[in-house]
Design an enzyme around this catalytic site. Structure first.
Site, mmCIF file in Angstrom:
data_model
loop_
_atom_site.group_PDB
_atom_site.id
_atom_site.type_symbol
_atom_site.label_atom_id
_atom_site.label_comp_id
_atom_site.label_asym_id
_atom_site.label_seq_id
_atom_site.Cartn_x
_atom_site.Cartn_y
_atom_site.Cartn_z
ATOM 1 N N SER A 134 38.195 41.727 46.654
ATOM 2 C CA SER A 134 37.838 40.362 47.069
ATOM 3 C C SER A 134 38.808 39.805 48.110
ATOM 4 O O SER A 134 40.012 40.058 48.061
ATOM 5 C CB SER A 134 37.872 39.457 45.834
ATOM 6 O OG SER A 134 37.855 38.109 46.215
ATOM 7 N N GLU A 136 39.799 36.953 47.996
ATOM 8 C CA GLU A 136 40.750 36.131 47.231
ATOM 9 C C GLU A 136 42.117 36.813 47.145
ATOM 10 O O GLU A 136 43.130 36.155 46.931
ATOM 11 C CB GLU A 136 40.216 35.885 45.817
ATOM 12 C CG GLU A 136 39.237 34.746 45.708
ATOM 13 C CD GLU A 136 39.877 33.380 45.910
ATOM 14 O OE1 GLU A 136 40.836 33.066 45.199
ATOM 15 O OE2 GLU A 136 39.419 32.640 46.783
ATOM 16 N N TYR A 157 42.384 35.437 38.709
ATOM 17 C CA TYR A 157 41.311 36.315 39.180
ATOM 18 C C TYR A 157 41.815 37.186 40.341
ATOM 19 O O TYR A 157 41.637 38.408 40.345
ATOM 20 C CB TYR A 157 40.117 35.469 39.649
ATOM 21 C CG TYR A 157 39.091 36.242 40.457
ATOM 22 C CD1 TYR A 157 38.154 37.047 39.825
ATOM 23 C CD2 TYR A 157 39.072 36.168 41.852
ATOM 24 C CE1 TYR A 157 37.218 37.768 40.567
ATOM 25 C CE2 TYR A 157 38.142 36.869 42.594
ATOM 26 C CZ TYR A 157 37.219 37.672 41.947
ATOM 27 O OH TYR A 157 36.302 38.384 42.690
HETATM 28 P P1 NAP Z 1 28.545 38.004 39.234
HETATM 29 O O1 NAP Z 1 27.215 37.508 39.694
HETATM 30 O O2 NAP Z 1 29.436 37.091 38.491
HETATM 31 O O3 NAP Z 1 28.260 39.299 38.320
HETATM 32 C C1 NAP Z 1 29.272 39.884 37.551
HETATM 33 C C2 NAP Z 1 28.669 41.024 36.770
HETATM 34 O O4 NAP Z 1 29.696 41.635 35.959
HETATM 35 C C3 NAP Z 1 27.553 40.610 35.796
HETATM 36 O O5 NAP Z 1 26.585 41.621 35.752
HETATM 37 C C4 NAP Z 1 28.290 40.546 34.461
HETATM 38 O O6 NAP Z 1 27.469 40.738 33.345
HETATM 39 C C5 NAP Z 1 29.215 41.742 34.635
HETATM 40 N N1 NAP Z 1 30.350 41.743 33.710
HETATM 41 C C6 NAP Z 1 31.272 40.770 33.529
HETATM 42 N N2 NAP Z 1 32.158 41.149 32.604
HETATM 43 C C7 NAP Z 1 31.792 42.390 32.188
HETATM 44 C C8 NAP Z 1 32.323 43.307 31.252
HETATM 45 N N3 NAP Z 1 33.400 43.019 30.525
HETATM 46 N N4 NAP Z 1 31.701 44.506 31.090
HETATM 47 C C9 NAP Z 1 30.594 44.784 31.795
HETATM 48 N N5 NAP Z 1 30.030 43.950 32.692
HETATM 49 C C10 NAP Z 1 30.629 42.765 32.889
HETATM 50 O O7 NAP Z 1 29.382 38.572 40.439
HETATM 51 P P2 NAP Z 1 28.890 39.026 41.911
HETATM 52 O O8 NAP Z 1 28.916 37.840 42.804
HETATM 53 O O9 NAP Z 1 27.675 39.847 41.801
HETATM 54 O O10 NAP Z 1 30.139 39.918 42.357
HETATM 55 C C11 NAP Z 1 30.183 41.317 42.091
HETATM 56 C C12 NAP Z 1 31.617 41.789 42.170
HETATM 57 O O11 NAP Z 1 32.133 41.539 43.476
HETATM 58 C C13 NAP Z 1 32.584 41.124 41.220
HETATM 59 O O12 NAP Z 1 33.553 42.074 40.846
HETATM 60 C C14 NAP Z 1 33.223 40.026 42.049
HETATM 61 O O13 NAP Z 1 34.490 39.706 41.518
HETATM 62 C C15 NAP Z 1 33.289 40.706 43.387
HETATM 63 N N6 NAP Z 1 33.249 39.834 44.564
HETATM 64 C C16 NAP Z 1 32.250 38.923 44.713
HETATM 65 C C17 NAP Z 1 32.190 38.159 45.863
HETATM 66 C C18 NAP Z 1 31.116 37.124 46.082
HETATM 67 O O14 NAP Z 1 31.296 36.244 46.938
HETATM 68 N N7 NAP Z 1 29.987 37.217 45.387
HETATM 69 C C19 NAP Z 1 33.148 38.347 46.878
HETATM 70 C C20 NAP Z 1 34.145 39.292 46.689
HETATM 71 C C21 NAP Z 1 34.176 40.046 45.538
HETATM 72 P P3 NAP Z 1 26.650 39.493 32.671
HETATM 73 O O15 NAP Z 1 25.421 39.323 33.533
HETATM 74 O O16 NAP Z 1 26.367 39.995 31.307
HETATM 75 O O17 NAP Z 1 27.549 38.303 32.715
HETATM 76 O O1 G4F Z 2 32.014 29.183 45.271
HETATM 77 P P1 G4F Z 2 33.407 29.252 44.798
HETATM 78 O O2 G4F Z 2 33.639 29.039 43.337
HETATM 79 O O3 G4F Z 2 33.964 30.651 45.292
HETATM 80 P P2 G4F Z 2 35.455 31.234 45.451
HETATM 81 O O4 G4F Z 2 36.414 30.539 44.584
HETATM 82 O O5 G4F Z 2 35.753 31.263 46.907
HETATM 83 O O6 G4F Z 2 35.270 32.712 44.880
HETATM 84 C C1 G4F Z 2 34.111 33.487 45.189
HETATM 85 O O7 G4F Z 2 34.378 34.253 46.346
HETATM 86 C C2 G4F Z 2 35.431 35.228 46.190
HETATM 87 C C3 G4F Z 2 35.568 35.946 47.524
HETATM 88 O O8 G4F Z 2 36.415 35.219 48.349
HETATM 89 C C4 G4F Z 2 35.034 36.175 45.076
HETATM 90 F F1 G4F Z 2 35.979 37.146 44.942
HETATM 91 C C5 G4F Z 2 34.861 35.416 43.785
HETATM 92 O O9 G4F Z 2 34.405 36.329 42.772
HETATM 93 C C6 G4F Z 2 33.790 34.351 43.979
HETATM 94 O O10 G4F Z 2 32.554 34.972 44.185
HETATM 95 O O11 G4F Z 2 34.306 28.188 45.580
HETATM 96 C C7 G4F Z 2 34.326 28.122 46.993
HETATM 97 C C8 G4F Z 2 35.171 26.941 47.417
HETATM 98 C C9 G4F Z 2 36.545 26.901 46.734
HETATM 99 O O12 G4F Z 2 37.513 26.529 47.682
HETATM 100 C C10 G4F Z 2 36.417 25.793 45.698
HETATM 101 O O13 G4F Z 2 37.637 25.119 45.392
HETATM 102 O O14 G4F Z 2 34.507 25.742 47.010
HETATM 103 C C11 G4F Z 2 35.453 24.876 46.421
HETATM 104 N N1 G4F Z 2 34.749 23.961 45.524
HETATM 105 C C12 G4F Z 2 34.732 22.611 45.660
HETATM 106 N N2 G4F Z 2 34.046 22.056 44.657
HETATM 107 C C13 G4F Z 2 34.049 24.287 44.419
HETATM 108 C C14 G4F Z 2 33.610 23.080 43.865
HETATM 109 N N3 G4F Z 2 33.769 25.484 43.852
HETATM 110 C C15 G4F Z 2 33.039 25.471 42.702
HETATM 111 N N4 G4F Z 2 32.727 26.664 42.121
HETATM 112 N N5 G4F Z 2 32.601 24.330 42.119
HETATM 113 C C16 G4F Z 2 32.869 23.078 42.655
HETATM 114 O O15 G4F Z 2 32.482 22.063 42.118
#
Ligand code: NAP
Ligand code: G4F
Length: 348
Positions: A134, A136, A157
């Protein structure tokens, strides 16, 4: 036929990835967690009756924190490629549940690596493994962030993802496991979890536009993120695993926007005055925030020809259109006496 194993298949990315691998002709195996209610909404459209001979999607119960079951299902699935996407992926929640987040993110990844190493060793056929890193992890490092930018994580995280990244690099160097780390910047879609910023805003604004709620409570509006479309990003994951030499890549659009920009864009689409509806609630602030993420994805463009197809404007259009239809269904149900969605579900 190639076989893939996906952890996190029920999540946003897992669902798009499973879809695209099935389209490519793969047999797909996914790890799902046992839950007291169905948790497969995002992949229900891909589900096939397991009694059908031609079935190419197989779901296995397990958990990345349960190494024995994990190794058994990987062994049974016998994959060519593993996509490890499972994580407690919410940054704000990781401050409330730091140990759990670390257990799943760091130890869970170690379990996946260890299982892959052992299964590969026994069957003497290589496994390729994608690890979901990520942006992050860059945390306090100023933009633009590339593969050479130091990690300065700002949340439990992010720390867990840095550990997972380190384990993956170590398994590559120590055991020759074919592991790639994707360092993905934020990506969203209509399937994005409703507690992440983009989806929280599109769900609330569309409901406000139909008179289903009045306010949207948010935290920090000044943070900047580089938002892309999840469908484009799973294509990058697949491309990363198709090269013979494992290389880590940043995946990003190269453009950042503030949270406020996103709010304005969504409310403008619906002809709403955002300032009349958005309120600030300190509970959504993070003890340590990441101020600005903006990726430099030139390496993946140069090596693999990957470029994002969808920018923020199109992403917002896609999500608003989807959530307007959801809100219309909710209004219809409410008007026919079936009650409304509990507010807590849409403004968490
Ligand atoms: P997500 O929608 O939160 O999905 C997470 C998945 O992991 C779900 O299928 C969840 O299962 C499963 N999971 C959580 N804990 C588990 C465990 N202990 N054992 C097995 N499965 C488990 O996340 P996403 O947005 O698809 O992201 C996918 C991956 O990319 C994550 O690792 C996230 O940290 C990373 N990532 C995401 C972003 C982004 O912007 N989306 C960016 C950078 C990195 P349930 O459905 O049962 O909860
Ligand atoms: O949508 P967010 O919660 O995503 P965040 O924290 O950037 O993390 C996501 O992206 C990461 C990749 O850079 C992933 F690794 C991670 O798993 C996840 O998918 O928040 C985005 C921004 C943050 O700065 C947060 O402080 O939005 C700001 N924010 C402001 N108000 C909020 C809110 N975020 C959330 N979730 N909820 C609010 O009410």
């Amino acid at each position: 036929m190639k076989r893939a194993f996906i952890t996190g298949i029920t999540g946003q990315d897992g669902s798009y990835l499973a879809e695209s691998l099935l389209q490519r002709g793969y047999e797909v195996h996914g790890l799902i967690r046992r839950a007291s209610v169905f948790n497969t909404d995002r992949i229900d459209h891909l589900y096939q009756d397991p009694h059908d001979q031609a079935v190419r999607l197989h779901l296995h119960h397990g958990d990345v924190t349960d190494p024995l079951a994990l190794k058994r299902v990987i062994e049974e699935s016998d994959p060519d490629e593993i996509y490890h996407l499972a994580a407690q992926s919410h940054v704000r929640v990781s401050f409330d549940q730091p140990l759990y987040t670390g257990h799943v993110g760091a130890m869970g990844t170690l379990n996946v690596l260890e299982a892959a190493k052992e299964v590969e060793r026994r069957r003497d056929r290589p496994i390729r493994l994608y690890n979901a890193g990520s942006s992050e992890m860059f945390g306090a490092s100023p933009p633009p962030q590339s593969e050479d930018t130091p990690f300065r994580p700002r949340s439990p995280y992010a720390v867990s993802k840095v550990a997972a990244h380190g384990y993956a690099v170590n398994y590559r160097e120590a055991y020759g496991l074919h592991v790639v780390n994707g360092i993905l910047f934020n990506h969203a879609s209509p399937r994005r979890g409703e507690t992440f910023l983009t989806r929280k805003v599109t769900r609330a604004a569309t409901r406000i536009s139909l008179g289903l709620q009045d306010h949207l409570w948010l935290g920090n509006l000044d943070a900047r993120r580089d938002w892309g479309f999840a469908g484009d990003y799973v294509e990058a994951m697949w491309r990363m695993l198709q090269t013979d030499v494992p290389v880590d890549y940043v995946v990003a659009t190269g453009r950042s926007h503030s949270v406020r920009d996103v709010v304005v864009a969504v409310f403008d689409r619906l002809d709403l005055d955002w300032e009349a509806h958005v309120r600030i609630d300190p509970r959504y602030l993070r003890p340590t925030e990441v101020a600005h993420l903006e990726g430099d994805a030139s390496r993946i463009e140069r090596d693999l020809g990957w470029k994002p197809e969808v920018g923020l404007d199109d992403l917002v259009d896609m999500m608003v259109e989807h959530d307007l239809a959801v809100a219309e269904r909710e209004r219809l149900l409410r008007d026919h006496g079936h009650g409304d969605v509990p507010r807590g579900r849409v403004t968490p």
